[in-house]
Design a protein around this motif. Structure first.
Motif: not given
Length: 300
Positions: A164-168, A65-67, A176-179, A72-73
């Motif tokens: 905040f989880r959903d906004l991120a 993933p990117s920075g 980026i894979p959801s898994s 965000l993750t």
């Protein structure tokens, strides 16, 4: 029939909410026999292993993933950890349907937060609806009145975390894979619970066959919920997808009555009705304005 991205996201959200609510019921059934953090750790290990296997099978483990996506993750994982603690504490202390009713304010909080942080247009009608919806949440909680439980406020804290989880999730790139996102959240929650168990000096107990069945079932449901929720928030428009969270209230009412011998009182149902009605109104305005904006009409 070819479904639009919004409709596919809505179906994913409905599946996610159903899976999450079944997980909640199974965790609550197992709760009387197990220490708080032990239960989260055991479930977390099962979920983390399961998601790791899925990510490996889908070829997602090698993704870099990117920075921005890493940040965000991490933010999403922290929000997941925060909401998990408050949600499960509330879940084990108040009826499932009552907590689910509080969580029905999520479409309102997500819409409001998207306007504040992302600049998404929200006119005065939806702002009024959000305000009325929060009145409905107050009726559910009833601070200072008979039936009030401080654990209802834990449910409100969980709502903030999930918002905040959903906004991120919404700001993650499409690559980026959801898994991978779900695996990060599962691992973070597991580590947090392990630390919590050490700090609280919990005395772990041996799990019975029934305990294993309940927690294993909860783990499968939570894995499905994780992946579906991430995909729904990334695929569809927030204003369209968020109201489909109401699926969880119907499932919670059914499971609470059938499995837990719980049923919310009239005030809780009344407050939940207000929250659901205002949430549906925000959806109506969202779709109506989406049709108007191409013609240059003002969003209200």
């Amino acid at each position: 029939m070819i479904l639009s991205d919004n409709m596919r996201a809505a179906l994913m959200m409905a599946l996610s909410m159903t899976a999450f609510t079944v997980n909640d019921a199974l965790m609550k059934l197992a709760a009387p026999n197990l220490p708080f953090f032990q239960q989260i750790v055991v479930r977390g290990v099962l979920i983390t292993v399961g998601l790791f296997i899925l990510a490996a099978l889908w070829g997602h483990l090698g993704y870099r993933p990117s920075g921005k996506d890493r940040a965000l993750t991490a933010l999403r994982t922290f929000a997941e950890m925060f909401s998990t603690i408050f949600f499960l504490t509330a879940l084990f202390s108040i009826p499932l349907a009552n907590l689910s009713a509080i969580l029905q304010s999520l479409p309102l909080t997500v819409t409001l937060a998207a306007a504040i942080f992302f600049g998404e247009p929200v006119g005065w009608r939806r702002f009024v609806a959000i305000g009325i919806g929060f009145v409905g949440v107050t009726i559910i909680i009833r601070p200072g009145m008979d039936g009030f439980s401080v654990y209802s406020l834990y449910g409100v804290a969980a709502v903030i975390g999930v918002t905040f989880r959903d906004l991120a999730s919404r700001r993650l790139s499409n690559t980026i894979p959801s898994s991978r996102v779900a695996l990060s959240a599962a691992f973070g929650v597991t580590v947090m619970a392990g630390v919590g168990s050490l700090v609280m000096r919990e005395h772990w107990v041996a799990l019975t066959i029934l305990d294993w069945l309940l927690i294993s079932g909860a783990s499968v449901c939570l894995m499905a919920g994780y992946i579906s929720a991430v995909g729904a928030m990334r695929l569809g428009e927030i204003g369209f997808v968020a109201p489909f969270r109401y699926t969880s209230l119907l499932v919670a009412l059914f499971l609470g009555y059938v499995l837990l011998d719980e049923w919310p009182d009239g005030w809780t149902l009344f407050g939940a009705g207000i929250v659901v009605a205002t949430g549906l109104f925000t959806l109506y305005r969202e779709r109506k304005n989406a049709l108007k904006t191409p013609t240059g009409l003002r969003i209200r």
